[in-house]
Design a protein around this motif. Structure first.
Motif, mmCIF file in Angstrom:
data_model
loop_
_atom_site.group_PDB
_atom_site.id
_atom_site.type_symbol
_atom_site.label_atom_id
_atom_site.label_comp_id
_atom_site.label_asym_id
_atom_site.label_seq_id
_atom_site.Cartn_x
_atom_site.Cartn_y
_atom_site.Cartn_z
ATOM 1 N N SER A 132 0.811 -1.224 0.000
ATOM 2 C CA SER A 132 0.000 0.000 0.000
ATOM 3 C C SER A 132 0.846 1.276 0.000
ATOM 4 O O SER A 132 0.301 2.372 0.044
ATOM 5 N N SER A 133 2.166 1.130 -0.087
ATOM 6 C CA SER A 133 3.032 2.314 -0.091
ATOM 7 C C SER A 133 3.015 2.982 -1.465
ATOM 8 O O SER A 133 2.799 2.335 -2.477
ATOM 9 N N ASP A 134 3.270 4.298 -1.461
ATOM 10 C CA ASP A 134 3.281 5.031 -2.732
ATOM 11 C C ASP A 134 4.714 5.201 -3.238
ATOM 12 O O ASP A 134 5.687 4.890 -2.535
ATOM 13 N N GLU A 135 4.827 5.700 -4.455
ATOM 14 C CA GLU A 135 6.135 5.852 -5.105
ATOM 15 C C GLU A 135 7.054 6.786 -4.323
ATOM 16 O O GLU A 135 8.257 6.534 -4.200
ATOM 17 N N THR B 109 7.118 7.329 -1.077
ATOM 18 C CA THR B 109 7.598 6.614 0.110
ATOM 19 C C THR B 109 8.691 5.631 -0.273
ATOM 20 O O THR B 109 9.739 5.557 0.387
ATOM 21 N N ARG B 110 8.483 4.890 -1.335
ATOM 22 C CA ARG B 110 9.483 3.901 -1.774
ATOM 23 C C ARG B 110 10.786 4.581 -2.185
ATOM 24 O O ARG B 110 11.873 4.095 -1.879
#
Length: 188
Positions: free
Chosen positions: A168-171, A173-174
């Motif tokens: 569920s992480s977004d770009e 955050t990654r």
């Protein structure tokens, strides 16, 4: 230094693969020698045979043990599945970290034989840190892998990183996580 990376994820599009690429690039930029053992790409046979239980190992396992002997630092990159190591990683450990190579008993006392080497563990997980902490799974993961496997074999644990809630992480955050990883490797 010599860095061995034991990597396990079947998809090249995964965040685990981005972690692998970032780790390799960051280490090579620092002038380190890097060897990657991609267990899925190798089609590593995870099932231990009855002859291996009795101490007979094949050329494939001897080769993996040579990589471990060569390495100063061993980095494991894999997702947490069913609150533990993927089967292919567990099979790698069962088949490669053999009695007499990675550990032994002397007068009834266990001795880790990989002393002088270091290990780093990088995991992704589907749940948040808070969700795992609420049920004690955060401590269980550290106990079973860091203490129960790596320290048991004499390895010094440099760090164990968990990237949480990855699906569920977004770009953004990654990208931030990969930057943090680069910084951590840069300090090594």
């Amino acid at each position: 230094m010599n860095h061995l990376i034991v990597y396990a994820h079947p998809r090249k599009e995964s965040f685990n693969h981005a972690i692998l690429e970032t780790t390799v690039r960051s280490l090579q930029e620092k002038g380190h020698e890097v060897v990657v053992r991609d267990l899925y790409a190798m089609e590593f046979q995870a099932v231990i045979s009855s002859s291996e239980i009795l101490g007979g190992i094949g050329e494939d396992i001897e080769q993996e043990q040579e990589y471990l002997k060569w390495a100063d630092v061993i980095t494991f990159i894999y997702p947490i599945w069913w609150t533990g190591l993927p089967a292919i990683v567990k099979g790698y450990i069962e088949r490669v970290f053999t009695y007499g190579f990675a550990y032994r008993y002397v007068n009834g006392e266990q001795k880790g034989l990989l002393k002088g080497k270091k290990v780093a563990i990088i995991n992704t997980q589907g749940k948040s840190h808070d969700q795992y902490a609420a049920i004690g799974m955060d401590k269980a993961l550290l106990l079973t892998s860091d203490k129960g496997i790596f320290e048991y074999c004499g390895l010094e644990v440099l760090h164990h990183i968990f990237f949480e809630s990855v699906p569920s992480s977004d770009e953004m955050t990654r990208t931030a996580w990969l930057k943090q990883l680069e910084e951590l490797i840069g300090k090594a």
